[in-house]
Design a protein around this motif. Structure first.
Motif, mmCIF file in Angstrom:
data_model
loop_
_atom_site.group_PDB
_atom_site.id
_atom_site.type_symbol
_atom_site.label_atom_id
_atom_site.label_comp_id
_atom_site.label_asym_id
_atom_site.label_seq_id
_atom_site.Cartn_x
_atom_site.Cartn_y
_atom_site.Cartn_z
ATOM 1 N N GLN A 87 0.825 -1.206 0.000
ATOM 2 C CA GLN A 87 0.000 0.000 0.000
ATOM 3 C C GLN A 87 0.863 1.261 0.000
ATOM 4 O OE1 GLN A 87 -0.546 -2.663 2.072
ATOM 5 N NE2 GLN A 87 -2.267 -3.425 0.828
ATOM 6 N N ALA A 127 4.611 7.960 -17.297
ATOM 7 C CA ALA A 127 4.506 6.536 -16.982
ATOM 8 C C ALA A 127 5.844 5.834 -17.166
ATOM 9 C CB ALA A 127 3.439 5.885 -17.861
ATOM 10 N N SER A 159 2.294 1.651 -3.524
ATOM 11 C CA SER A 159 1.288 2.119 -4.481
ATOM 12 C C SER A 159 1.023 3.611 -4.302
ATOM 13 C CB SER A 159 -0.011 1.323 -4.306
ATOM 14 O OG SER A 159 0.184 -0.038 -4.621
ATOM 15 N N ALA A 160 0.960 4.063 -3.040
ATOM 16 C CA ALA A 160 0.743 5.490 -2.773
ATOM 17 C C ALA A 160 1.919 6.316 -3.257
ATOM 18 C CB ALA A 160 0.507 5.701 -1.275
ATOM 19 N N TRP A 161 3.131 5.784 -3.063
ATOM 20 C CA TRP A 161 4.321 6.507 -3.545
ATOM 21 C C TRP A 161 4.323 6.607 -5.068
ATOM 22 C CZ3 TRP A 161 7.996 3.681 -6.442
ATOM 23 C CH2 TRP A 161 9.084 4.434 -6.884
ATOM 24 N N LEU A 162 3.928 5.527 -5.733
ATOM 25 C CA LEU A 162 3.907 5.531 -7.191
ATOM 26 C C LEU A 162 2.914 6.576 -7.712
ATOM 27 C CD1 LEU A 162 5.252 4.039 -9.534
ATOM 28 C CD2 LEU A 162 3.362 2.405 -9.501
ATOM 29 N N GLN A 163 1.762 6.681 -7.058
ATOM 30 C CA GLN A 163 0.790 7.693 -7.449
ATOM 31 C C GLN A 163 1.344 9.096 -7.206
ATOM 32 O OE1 GLN A 163 -2.013 7.307 -9.029
ATOM 33 N NE2 GLN A 163 -2.430 9.511 -9.042
ATOM 34 N N ALA A 164 2.077 9.269 -6.112
ATOM 35 C CA ALA A 164 2.687 10.568 -5.818
ATOM 36 C C ALA A 164 3.722 10.942 -6.872
ATOM 37 C CB ALA A 164 3.319 10.547 -4.430
ATOM 38 N N PRO A 206 3.431 0.646 -14.039
ATOM 39 C CA PRO A 206 2.543 1.506 -14.836
ATOM 40 C C PRO A 206 2.523 1.065 -16.297
ATOM 41 C CG PRO A 206 3.951 2.829 -13.424
ATOM 42 C CD PRO A 206 4.441 1.422 -13.314
ATOM 43 N N ARG A 259 3.595 10.152 -10.053
ATOM 44 C CA ARG A 259 2.894 10.548 -11.272
ATOM 45 C C ARG A 259 2.329 11.955 -11.179
ATOM 46 N NH1 ARG A 259 1.219 6.932 -14.812
ATOM 47 N NH2 ARG A 259 1.234 8.802 -16.117
ATOM 48 N N THR A 260 1.981 12.381 -9.960
ATOM 49 C CA THR A 260 1.351 13.698 -9.783
ATOM 50 C C THR A 260 2.303 14.753 -9.240
ATOM 51 O OG1 THR A 260 0.632 13.140 -7.530
ATOM 52 C CG2 THR A 260 -0.872 12.580 -9.338
ATOM 53 N N ALA A 298 8.165 6.844 -14.276
ATOM 54 C CA ALA A 298 7.708 6.208 -13.044
ATOM 55 C C ALA A 298 8.042 4.718 -13.053
ATOM 56 C CB ALA A 298 6.209 6.423 -12.874
#
Length: 332
Positions: A69, A90, A72-77, A125, A79-80, A93
């Protein structure tokens, strides 16, 4: 100098917790000693992992206790850009995730992780299909001719000979830019018409050198390099800069860029040194070379990488068939 090849720590690295810094250095040492990765690759790992470990430090999370978890949160961070850095594509990342996967696999193998290998449960990704765009043969010829055209200023004639030889080698042997700039005089055997290249991970391979590349190289070594070498301190490098030292990768990029600008309007897309490597591989396959041979010539560790070029060839043949065969048109 740090094991990753950087002369000094970055601001983010300086802010890492002592334990995280030790983990980073241990892993980079493992990559350097056990896997033989190059300084450039290690520097890229250092940048990606420093950003990751800084993110964990800010969230007060221990690297050995990361779960899927958190990843996954770091990966989303990433991207944004929510982690404080610039937002990544992508592809970028995915590259960062590959570095982090390696780190957690290392921690798991060393039996210091309390959560096993969490990266195994985090999907990469999805990336758009990106095929290389090779030059047509007439575009290659226009680029090579432009590279050998003397400009103005000191040593313009010598630099034109060097630039032509550099581009002839990039296209003639499919060398990576670091392999070409890393060539030493003893690496080129003009009698055997071959060159010794040092690829990723310092893996070596011998490749044949064609007549056009040899002629351009001979012209440069005879009439261009001596004047440039006179300003240096006796480096064995084949390609020299204006100060007589080894030509850097960045300077070699500029050589290609200048030639591409001078070759317009024959070239309609951005050109990089790797474009010539793409063109080399694609033209070999067009000429009937088998994939395994091209794999060896390019120094690919896996034939899967080389097979990317076969798709380019198939697409080109499909277009030729559709435009030339009388019963290939839709509805025929």
């Amino acid at each position: 100098m740090t094991p990753g090849g950087d002369p000094r720590p970055s601001r983010e690295q300086a802010a890492l917790r002592p334990g995280d810094s030790r983990i980073l250095e241990q892993y980079l040492s493992h990559l350097r000693i056990e896997r033989g990765l190059s300084a450039n690759t290690l520097a890229a790992y250092r940048r990606d992992l420093t950003r990751y470990l800084s993110h964990l430090a800010h969230a007060e999370i221990d690297p050995v206790a990361v779960d899927p978890q958190v990843l996954s949160a770091w990966l989303q961070a990433l991207r944004t850009g929510a982690d404080g850095g610039s937002a990544l594509s992508a592809a970028s990342a995915a590259r960062s995730l590959a570095a982090v996967r390696g780190l957690h696999s290392f921690l798991d193998a060393e039996r210091v992780s309390t959560t096993g290998d969490p990266a195994r449960l985090v999907p990469t990704p999805s990336l758009p299909s990106r095929l290389p765009h090779p030059l047509a043969i007439d575009q290659v010829e226009a680029l090579l001719e432009a590279a050998g055209r003397p400009g103005t200023g000191r040593d313009s004639a010598q630099r034109a000979l060097r630039d032509r030889a550099l581009l002839e080698l990039l296209y003639g042997i499919g060398a990576r830019i670091s392999e070409a700039t890393g060539l030493d005089l003893d690496d080129v055997d003009r009698e055997q018409r071959s060159a010794l290249l040092r690829g990723k991970g310092d893996k070596q391979r011998v490749v044949p050198v064609g007549r056009f590349a040899l002629e351009a190289l001979d012209a440069y070594l005879t009439r261009g390099r001596p004047a440039l070498a006179a300003r240096g301190t006796g480096t064995p490098a084949v390609f020299l800069g204006s100060r007589g030292t080894r030509l850097t990768r960045q300077a070699a990029w500029q050589v290609v860029r200048r030639a591409a600008e001078a070759a317009e309007p024959a070239l309609t897309e951005p050109i990089s040194p790797h474009t010539l490597r793409h063109s080399y591989a694609t033209h070999l396959l067009h000429g009937g070379a088998d994939v395994r041979s091209v794999q060896e010539l390019l120094g690919h560790a896996s034939v899967t990488t080389t097979q990317l070029y076969t798709q380019v060839t198939v697409d080109s043949l499909r277009e030729t068939h559709a435009s030339a065969h009388p019963r290939a048109q839709r509805g025929a």
